[in-house]
Design an enzyme around this catalytic site. Structure first.
Site, PDB file in Angstrom:
ATOM      1  N   GLY A 116       0.870  -1.177   0.000  1.00 33.33           N
ATOM      2  CA  GLY A 116       0.000   0.000   0.000  1.00 33.33           C
ATOM      3  C   GLY A 116       0.903   1.222   0.000  1.00 33.33           C
ATOM      4  O   GLY A 116       2.124   1.113  -0.193  1.00 33.33           O
ATOM      5  N   LEU A 117       0.324   2.379   0.265  1.00 34.08           N
ATOM      6  CA  LEU A 117       1.156   3.582   0.216  1.00 34.08           C
ATOM      7  C   LEU A 117       2.302   3.504   1.213  1.00 34.08           C
ATOM      8  O   LEU A 117       3.417   3.929   0.913  1.00 34.08           O
ATOM      9  CB  LEU A 117       0.290   4.810   0.449  1.00 34.08           C
ATOM     10  CG  LEU A 117      -0.529   5.157  -0.798  1.00 34.08           C
ATOM     11  CD1 LEU A 117      -1.541   6.250  -0.499  1.00 34.08           C
ATOM     12  CD2 LEU A 117       0.362   5.564  -1.955  1.00 34.08           C
ATOM     13  N   GLY A 137       3.770   0.633   2.597  1.00 31.47           N
ATOM     14  CA  GLY A 137       4.731  -0.421   2.235  1.00 31.47           C
ATOM     15  C   GLY A 137       5.498  -0.108   0.966  1.00 31.47           C
ATOM     16  O   GLY A 137       6.738  -0.237   0.925  1.00 31.47           O
ATOM     17  N   HIS A 189     -17.148   6.374   9.282  1.00 31.14           N
ATOM     18  CA  HIS A 189     -17.188   7.470   8.311  1.00 31.14           C
ATOM     19  C   HIS A 189     -18.644   7.839   8.030  1.00 31.14           C
ATOM     20  O   HIS A 189     -19.468   6.972   7.746  1.00 31.14           O
ATOM     21  CB  HIS A 189     -16.503   7.011   7.023  1.00 31.14           C
ATOM     22  CG  HIS A 189     -16.112   8.137   6.130  1.00 31.14           C
ATOM     23  ND1 HIS A 189     -17.025   9.013   5.602  1.00 31.14           N
ATOM     24  CD2 HIS A 189     -14.902   8.523   5.673  1.00 31.14           C
ATOM     25  CE1 HIS A 189     -16.379   9.903   4.856  1.00 31.14           C
ATOM     26  NE2 HIS A 189     -15.094   9.627   4.881  1.00 31.14           N
ATOM     27  N   ARG A 221     -15.228  13.531  11.326  1.00 26.54           N
ATOM     28  CA  ARG A 221     -16.077  12.372  10.998  1.00 26.54           C
ATOM     29  C   ARG A 221     -16.839  11.820  12.197  1.00 26.54           C
ATOM     30  O   ARG A 221     -17.986  11.419  12.065  1.00 26.54           O
ATOM     31  CB  ARG A 221     -15.185  11.274  10.425  1.00 26.54           C
ATOM     32  CG  ARG A 221     -14.649  11.682   9.097  1.00 26.54           C
ATOM     33  CD  ARG A 221     -13.650  10.694   8.571  1.00 26.54           C
ATOM     34  NE  ARG A 221     -13.192  11.181   7.270  1.00 26.54           N
ATOM     35  CZ  ARG A 221     -12.270  10.599   6.547  1.00 26.54           C
ATOM     36  NH1 ARG A 221     -11.693   9.497   6.981  1.00 26.54           N
ATOM     37  NH2 ARG A 221     -11.926  11.086   5.385  1.00 26.54           N
ATOM     38  N   HIS A 277     -14.647   2.452   8.697  1.00 25.92           N
ATOM     39  CA  HIS A 277     -13.826   2.935   7.603  1.00 25.92           C
ATOM     40  C   HIS A 277     -12.326   2.835   7.858  1.00 25.92           C
ATOM     41  O   HIS A 277     -11.547   2.567   6.947  1.00 25.92           O
ATOM     42  CB  HIS A 277     -14.203   4.406   7.371  1.00 25.92           C
ATOM     43  CG  HIS A 277     -13.415   5.081   6.318  1.00 25.92           C
ATOM     44  ND1 HIS A 277     -13.458   4.694   5.001  1.00 25.92           N
ATOM     45  CD2 HIS A 277     -12.542   6.128   6.367  1.00 25.92           C
ATOM     46  CE1 HIS A 277     -12.665   5.478   4.287  1.00 25.92           C
ATOM     47  NE2 HIS A 277     -12.089   6.337   5.094  1.00 25.92           N
TER      48      HIS A 277
END
Ligand SMILES: Cc1cc2nc3c(=O)[nH]c(=O)nc-3n(C[C@H](O)[C@H](O)[C@H](O)COP(=O)(O)OP(=O)(O)OC[C@H]3O[C@@H](n4cnc5c(N)ncnc54)[C@H](O)[C@@H]3O)c2cc1C
Length: 728
Positions: A119-120, A122, A348, A419, A490
């Site tokens: 992901g962003l 890793g 969320h 949120r 979320h």
């Protein structure tokens, strides 16, 4: 000042408990000795007397051991233990970087690092570490690094560039994040996050990430909840995808250069610990399953970095990707890494409402929609009833009969409250009967004003893909009739505890991105997760991990034939065999759905001591059922989706329980954690700073044993803790 007092108070409390436990154990032992002695006095046969004394002595020794253990472990985590650098807030990170140990280029080549996750967090970490010269082994479940859950992120990424000249600054981003998290995050980490936020934008622009631009060519910004400035950079409604493509291109370059070895469709099933010369266990590798062949494989590295994402899917229905899971976190936890604040889960407010019992996924409507969309429910109960019965539509209700409840309750922030606040306000209206949709569990998000003000074309340019997505799922045109939204699980702010260096409480084991307990306290502000994941991967870990690796340059690569690897692999095999052998009657999803319902109903948006105790009972039943009645078709030594899901569900069950335990312990409301017993007269979260201003770190004690609580007191040296106010 608060710092010392709180640490001392917490230390005193824990030490007091330790002393009590020791006293109790010793008193028990003494009582027994006394009883035996009295017996001996009555029947003084030598043999019996000797045996009795021996036995009593053994008990005393055991009691002493217990007392010793309790005292040794009854600790609080001090700022020093969390490795928070000394000095003024704005100098801490610079000071750290100036003094940390470095690894020279020749030595970097000798060191291997495993990064789990693409992901962003890793992908950016793997690419950066390889670029620096380390050898990286990178793993992900998906068939391509680009399919990590991060790709789903829609709305944007925060940075304190102040391009809008609206008063933003590093301090203000830091402050908003601390306040947004309801004063339950570590100041030093959050400041660093705000500080490096600007570097992230520069890095991504250099990679070619197509951020939205204004007519003149400058990068555009929009606003997200909990902020009064526009600091969110975005690429239409696909920011995560574009950022991930940027990180992926950096990663691909390193794969091409042979510095990253990529393992797609591999799932880590355990971490391998090897003791060093001092007998201290260190993370030295992983056991992973090749998801295509089912083969279990062993991998060595000098350090292990986990960027495995969040555990929101514990609730079954969430906005997370289907493969998102908490198993890597549980593997770390079982090896001694503390699980911090597990109960902090974000709900969320703007998701497409659930539409049936056979649904397996919820869809997010980006928070960015709250920039121009207005949230409302009918003022009159009879209108709500008509809407629920499908007799009228939202557009049929005249302006004067609409209750824009966020604008009414929170005039200063209006539709852009954080949120947790927006979610609870929606629940409050729906509970009072004003909800729309056939279930009564939805509120409207209306663009009619924005369309009048800006024109349909502009609205379509900004949010077109989100509108399209909504229409495809709900089969209703949101340009003509207001969208319906409802809160859904979320994001998880809780996660594996890390120190300032992003190292867990286990040596050599690092944790980044959503998987760690993060900088978001009890509530994450929109557009801050991408910022944190990329900060960790591009700008923090590549520095801090060197401080650890500098001491590892003399450690040779270890063979995966070592007994530690063999044992870990054997345990993984045994677990898989146990699961496959059950051959019960219920599918993995059926059991997972039951867990999800318990989580939503009892550990969801509103929690009470009673509901949490009930949840623990029900989760224990689900666990029993799972381990006796789950049905997994197919074989273990081939592609087997159900087996993958079952392994993850086994851990979700444990996480669910841990969340309930943590929520029960935290007798206050803060951020996304709302204990109904602790609220103001106006229904807002009521913190108990004197008792709960700490990170709750849970330490694993063994299968079916209750975890131990260790506290990291939170010190607010640079901000004043206040009750959050979004009204004025
Ligand atoms: C619909 C949606 C929209 C969002 N929009 C925004 C937004 O606009 N702005 C924002 O800031 N945040 C947003 N978020 C939150 C944000 O997307 C995530 O918090 C973030 O992307 C997480 O990144 P990560 O790298 O930590 O983990 P992920 O992206 O979840 O990556 C996890 C990686 O770990 C791998 N993995 C997991 N377990 C294992 C294992 N056992 N073995 C091997 N590999 C494993 C996976 O394959 C994957 O590669 C959004 C979230 C959702 C759900």
């Amino acid at each position: 000042m608060a710092k010392k007092e709180e640490i001392l108070a917490a230390a005193k409390e824990v030490a007091g408990k330790a002393v009590e436990a020791a006293k109790e154990a010793a008193t028990e032992a003494v009582k027994e000795i006394k009883a035996k002695a009295e017996k001996i006095a009555e029947q003084p046969e030598t043999k019996e007397a000797v045996e009795a004394v021996k036995e009593a002595a053994k008990k005393v020794t055991e009691a002493a051991k217990v007392a010793g253990k309790v005292t040794a472990e009854a600790k609080v985590i001090t700022p020093k233990m969390a490795k928070i650098p000394e000095g003024p807030l704005e100098k801490k990170w610079t000071n750290y970087k100036d003094h940390q140990k470095l690894v020279n280029p020749a030595n970097k080549r000798k060191l291997d690092v495993i990064v789990v996750g693409t992901g962003l967090a890793g992908a950016s970490a793997a690419a950066s570490l390889a670029e620096m010269g380390f050898n990286v082994l990178n793993f992900c479940i998906q068939d391509s690094p680009r399919r990590a859950h991060s790709i789903a992120a829609q709305g944007g990424i925060n940075a304190a560039k102040n391009y809008q000249n609206d008063g933003d600054s590093v301090y203000r981003l830091f402050y908003d994040t601390i306040k947004g998290g309801d004063y339950r995050a570590r100041e030093a980490n959050v400041y660093r996050l705000a500080e490096v936020s600007n570097n992230i934008i520069d890095q991504c622009v250099a990679q070619g990430v197509p951020f939205a631009r204004e007519y003149g060519g400058l990068l555009d910004n929009r606003s997200f909840g909990g902020a009064q400035v526009s600091r969110t950079f975005y690429a239409k409604g696909q920011t995560g995808q574009q950022l991930l493509l940027g990180a992926y291109s950096a990663l691909s370059r390193q794969i091409g250069k042979g510095k990253v070895k990529m393992y797609t469709r591999y799932e880590m099933l355990d971490i391998v610990m090897i003791k060093d010369e001092q007998g201290e266990p260190r993370a030295r590798g992983i056991i992973a399953r090749n998801l295509v062949t089912g083969r279990i494989e062993r991998f060595f590295a000098h350090a292990v970095v986990i960027g495995s994402g969040g555990y929101g899917n514990t609730f079954f229905l969430s906005t997370n990707a289907m493969a998102s899971n908490g198993s890597a976190a549980m593997q770390m936890y079982r090896h001694g890494a503390y699980f911090a604040n597990p109960c902090y889960a974000q709900i969320h407010p703007t998701c497409i409402p659930k539409h049936g019992d056979f649904q397996s996924k919820l869809t997010l409507m980006s928070e960015s929609l709250r920039n121009d969309g207005r949230i409302w429910v009918p003022k009159k109960l009879e209108d709500a009833k008509k809407l629920q019965a499908g007799q009228i539509k939202g557009r049929d209700i005249p302006e004067e009969d609409r209750d824009y409840y966020l604008e009414r309750r929170y005039p200063a922030f209006g539709n852009l409250v954080p949120r947790d606040v927006a979610s609870r306000a929606a629940k409050e209206r729906c509970d009072a009967g004003y909800g729309v949709n056939n279930t009564g569990l939805a509120v409207f998000l209306d663009f009619s004003d924005a369309i009048k003000r800006l024109g349909k074309d502009v609205v379509a340019q900004k949010y077109g893909n989100l509108f399209q997505m909504y229409e495809k799922i709900v089969d209703e045109n949101p340009y003509e009739n207001p969208m319906m939204i409802f809160p859904a699980i979320h994001y998880t702010m809780g996660g594996i505890w890390v120190d300032y260096e992003l190292q867990t409480s286990v040596k050599g084991l690092f944790c980044i991105g959503e998987a760690n307990f993060s900088d978001h306290g009890a509530n994450r502000l929109g557009a801050s997760a991408l910022m944190q994941g990329l900060a960790d991967g591009y700008f923090v870990l590549p520095y801090t991990i060197q401080n650890y690796l500098a001491d590892q340059i003399g450690v040779p690569r270890m063979s995966t034939d070592r007994p530690e690897f063999a044992e870990a692999e054997k345990a993984v095999q045994a677990k898989i065999e146990k699961l496959m052998a059950i051959q019960g009657k219920e599918s993995v999803d059926t059991i997972h759905k039951r867990l999800g319902l318990v989580m939503w109903d009892f550990v969801g948006m509103g929690r009470t001591a009673e509901s949490l105790k009930e949840a623990i009972k029900k989760i224990d039943e689900i666990k029993k059922d799972f381990w006796t009645n789950v049905y997994i078709p197919g074989k273990a030594d081939s592609l087997n989706n159900e087996l993958e899901k079952a392994l993850r569900l086994a851990d979700f069950i444990e996480i669910g329980r841990l969340m309930a335990i943590d929520a029960l312990n935290r007798e206050e409301s803060c951020g996304g954690h709302f204990r109904e017993e602790y609220q103001t007269e106006e229904g807002e979260a009521l913190r108990q700073d004197d008792k709960f201003s700490y990170v709750a770190c849970w330490k694993y004690q063994g299968e079916d044993k209750e975890p131990e609580l260790i506290k990291e007191p939170l010190d607010y040296e640079f901000t004043e803790r206040k009750t959050r106010n979004y009204k004025s």
